[in-house]
Scaffold this active site. Structure first.
Site, short mmCIF file in Angstrom:
data_model
loop_
_atom_site.label_atom_id
_atom_site.label_comp_id
_atom_site.label_asym_id
_atom_site.label_seq_id
_atom_site.Cartn_x
_atom_site.Cartn_y
_atom_site.Cartn_z
N HIS A 269 0.85 -1.18 0.00
CA HIS A 269 0.00 0.00 0.00
C HIS A 269 0.89 1.24 0.00
CE1 HIS A 269 1.05 0.04 4.19
NE2 HIS A 269 0.46 -1.13 4.41
N HIS B 181 4.05 1.26 2.14
CA HIS B 181 5.21 0.57 1.57
C HIS B 181 5.85 1.42 0.47
CE1 HIS B 181 2.74 -3.02 2.90
NE2 HIS B 181 3.89 -3.27 3.48
N SER C 284 -1.78 -3.57 5.94
CA SER C 284 -2.43 -4.64 5.17
C SER C 284 -3.60 -5.21 5.96
CB SER C 284 -1.43 -5.74 4.86
OG SER C 284 -0.37 -5.19 4.13
#
Ligand code: PAF
Length: 280
Positions: free
Chosen positions: A32, A35, A186
């Site tokens: 996402h 990251h 996540s």
């Protein structure tokens, strides 16, 4: 972008880059914006960017979400290609633990790894430290990038690198948040729409504590228990809300000027963590 599944392949690929400064972003995939911010920071600071994608089984406890952890490799590779990453290392479990997971050499980070999330997830941080040590040995980066959302993980990895004399600069990157304040993760995928709205209360509660400390309060246990009650009333199952020394993660003492307010709480199927910093 090179995608390597074997240790030998990633080493050969990196040898081809000569003496350039390599940066590593270790991930478990399902990438996402959080990251991608690590990747952007890595690309700014390093000549060669490597992202590892490995859902490490040993860091999940019994009954945790290893089997259901979101795996989205094709999407992840497309995002990393677009972000102009040089190398992706995506090993399988056999490649990382050829002799099995049980009798593997382990790195232990006592103290830092046993408190807070380490108390409710025994062995979790040893498993994280072990897999990160392996990734460091495989990739041999000059810099490695981790999100501050996992503040305790960052402290554990910094201690490991320092105490095991690994010549690696461990860089913490500020948490990326949704507009509501919810830290990107996540595990937010496990939240229903209604839960996602309610989840913003976690960060709001930590920010309230920060405000109280910034304006002079040192009644940490009172602030912690008020916050836990607020979260419980908001539908969370609270693991902890804690005001700690930012680096040692012990309770603040007279010399602790840099504090961190950390929390972990379950909402529906998701175990959420968050933290904010405050100076006093
Ligand atoms: O933060 C994570 O995604 C993981 O704990 C890490 C650092 C990649 C180790 O498996």
């Amino acid at each position: 972008m090179e995608v390597a599944h074997r240790i030998v392949e990633v080493r050969t690929t990196l040898a081809g880059f000569g003496g350039h400064a390599v940066g590593l972003v270790p991930t478990m995939g399902n990438l996402h914006e959080g990251h991608l911010e690590l990747v952007r920071t890595c690309r700014r600071q390093c000549d060669v960017s490597v992202v590892s994608i490995f859902v490490n089984p040993t860091q999940f406890g019994p009954g945790e979400d290893y089997a259901n952890y979101p795996r989205t490799l094709d999407d992840d590779l497309a995002r990393l290609d677009e972000a102009q990453v040089d190398v992706v290392f995506n090993p399988d479990v056999q490649e990382m633990y050829p002799a099995g997971q049980d009798d593997h050499v382990a790195v232990t980070v006592p103290g830092l790894g046993d408190t807070l999330c380490g108390a409710s997830r025994p062995g979790h941080f040893d498993a994280v430290a072990t897999v990160v040590a392996k990734l460091f040995n495989i990739v041999q980066p000059k810099h490695a990038f981790f999100g501050e959302k996992d503040w305790q993980q960052l402290a554990v990895i910094r201690a490991m690198a320092r105490q095991l004399d690994m010549p690696i600069d461990v860089v913490g990157v500020p948490t990326v948040r949704a507009e509501s304040g919810l830290a990107l993760s996540s595990r937010n995928n496990y939240l229903s729409d209604a839960e996602r709205d309610r989840a913003a209360l976690l960060n709001a509660t930590l920010v309230d504590i920060k405000r109280a400390i910034s304006t002079g309060s040192q009644r940490y246990s009172e602030l912690e228990s008020q916050a836990a009650t607020l979260l419980t009333d908001g539908g969370f199952d609270v693991d902890y809300v804690a005001v700690r020394d930012a680096h040692r993660l012990c309770e603040p003492h007279s010399a602790s000027t840099d504090l961190r307010i950390l929390a972990a709480a379950r909402l529906g199927r998701a175990r959420l963590i968050d933290n904010v910093g405050v100076d006093r």
